[in-house]
Design a protein around this motif. Sequence first.
Motif, short mmCIF file in Angstrom:
data_model
loop_
_atom_site.label_atom_id
_atom_site.label_comp_id
_atom_site.label_asym_id
_atom_site.label_seq_id
_atom_site.Cartn_x
_atom_site.Cartn_y
_atom_site.Cartn_z
N SER A 65 6.93 6.06 8.29
CA SER A 65 8.32 5.79 7.44
C SER A 65 7.93 4.72 5.97
O SER A 65 8.89 4.02 6.29
N MET A 66 6.70 4.46 6.21
CA MET A 66 6.00 3.22 5.25
C MET A 66 7.20 3.45 3.51
O MET A 66 6.89 1.89 3.27
N LEU A 73 0.53 -0.78 0.15
CA LEU A 73 0.02 0.19 -0.16
C LEU A 73 0.76 1.32 -0.16
O LEU A 73 1.54 1.43 0.87
N SER A 74 0.39 2.46 -0.51
CA SER A 74 1.46 3.93 -0.47
C SER A 74 0.59 3.47 0.71
O SER A 74 -0.51 3.93 1.95
N ARG A 75 0.96 5.14 1.28
CA ARG A 75 1.43 5.84 2.36
C ARG A 75 -0.46 6.85 2.33
O ARG A 75 -1.14 6.25 3.03
N GLU A 76 -0.67 7.03 0.68
CA GLU A 76 -2.23 7.32 1.06
C GLU A 76 -3.22 6.57 0.33
O GLU A 76 -4.41 6.81 2.22
N GLN A 77 -2.79 5.56 0.27
CA GLN A 77 -3.62 4.64 -0.11
C GLN A 77 -4.43 3.65 2.25
O GLN A 77 -5.35 3.65 1.92
N ILE A 132 -7.37 3.68 6.38
CA ILE A 132 -7.26 4.06 8.05
C ILE A 132 -8.71 4.86 8.10
O ILE A 132 -9.54 4.92 9.15
N HIS A 133 -8.97 6.06 7.69
CA HIS A 133 -9.90 7.38 7.30
C HIS A 133 -11.16 6.39 7.55
O HIS A 133 -12.35 6.30 8.67
N LYS A 134 -12.00 5.20 6.58
CA LYS A 134 -12.33 5.22 5.92
C LYS A 134 -13.15 4.13 7.85
O LYS A 134 -14.14 4.19 8.19
#
Lengths: 210, 229
Positions: B88-89, B31-35, B40-42
């Motif tokens: 730091s992913m 996963l990218s940070r954005e994904q 997580i937010h959902k």
Amino acid sequence: MSGQEGPFKIVILGEGRVGKTSLLRQFVSRTFSDQEASTQSAAYLDKILLLRGTQVQLSLWDTAGQERFHSLAPIYYRNADGALLVYDITDLESFRRVAKWVEELQVMGTTCVLAIVGNKSDLQSQAKVPKADAETYARSINARHSTASAKLGFGVDEAFGALAEDVLASRARAPGQTQTSSRRTRGALVVAEDDAAQPSRQKSGCCGGG
Amino acid sequence: MAFREMLKHESAIPLTARLQDFVKKFPTQGLSREQAADRIHKFLSATQDWMLSQVLVFAAEADEAGQTNAAEGLEKFLLSRLHARLFSMEPSDLTEDETLRRRIDSFSWVGFKNLGVPPVDTSLLDLAVEQLHSLDKFKAPRDKMVCILNSCRVINDVLKRAIVASGASRPLSADDFLPLLIYSLILANPPRLHSNIEFVAAFRHPSRLVAEAGCTQKQRLESPSLRYA
């Protein structure tokens, strides 16, 4: 019609000494240059407006006017919903600087709603910027123009209020942009040609009318 | 009551299970940070609504402050558990951290004169520097954010005193604040700054990222008529 909108990020831009901080203080706490005001945060202020029965939360960002910090400006205006461009009516150069800000915002592709304010209207007798010129310019970039005196408190609420209404109206016409999450998208600069994000001249655009 | 204590309540058993399941199934890579943030937010948004309406011990929190606390507790609980997988992913984060550290280090010669502001007693900035360092010590996005806010408060305070001492009477502006923030950042050169900022920006829930605690409270209290009109 009732409800809550925002928070909307509003950034105050302009040359040093045009009165950005004073306008902000006058709007948020109705003070001009006194001790009480200096207890507040220096760069960020929060204000809730009541517009047509809707509570609109504004996150207001003061910016440093010094030219040496100019390169940091994108951090402030990135993801802004609205920009208040301030000049000093007694200082022609400060008005020319507004046009440069507008150019920069367009080049960077920000879609924020713009309003231009000529501050220090209490010094009308020393005015160097012809009001008609300022209004013509504002029309050409589809922005509002008004004058204000942060010192006397004239025109300040009107300037911020009108900008907030325009932001609300533009959000109502671009529902995809109403989510906070979409505005958070990092580094994503949306293309400026998007009609929906253009500032509104209408007075009744808020949430489609009621 | 603290979130962790409330989690121990009998009615919170399904919530604990839901949280554990999410953490367990959260991908360790790909996963990218954005994904990752989106996912997580959902989950947090949905879980928060459910928790506050269906989970007895949380639903009993009738007032806004209680509900805000519960939501904060939920975010902190989840992000602390996922921290190792999310911090730091991105592959470039380590390099970015190091580049930024060196960059800031190379500015160690910058003084008040270069920043165009009157000097202040640098020992007064120790607290701000300390707070900037603490950024790396906490796991939850809110705790990290509080460190940044605290350092900004210290800077505000230092500036306020300097203005009073100079005999002037004017409001603080960004013209005062920004140079001193830059100065403090150079002094502190906080560890893993890039990763920490990206972590907060990505994983703090968007609804709580813009208007932050403290900065906003005062103004809200000043305008109750607008707020509850």
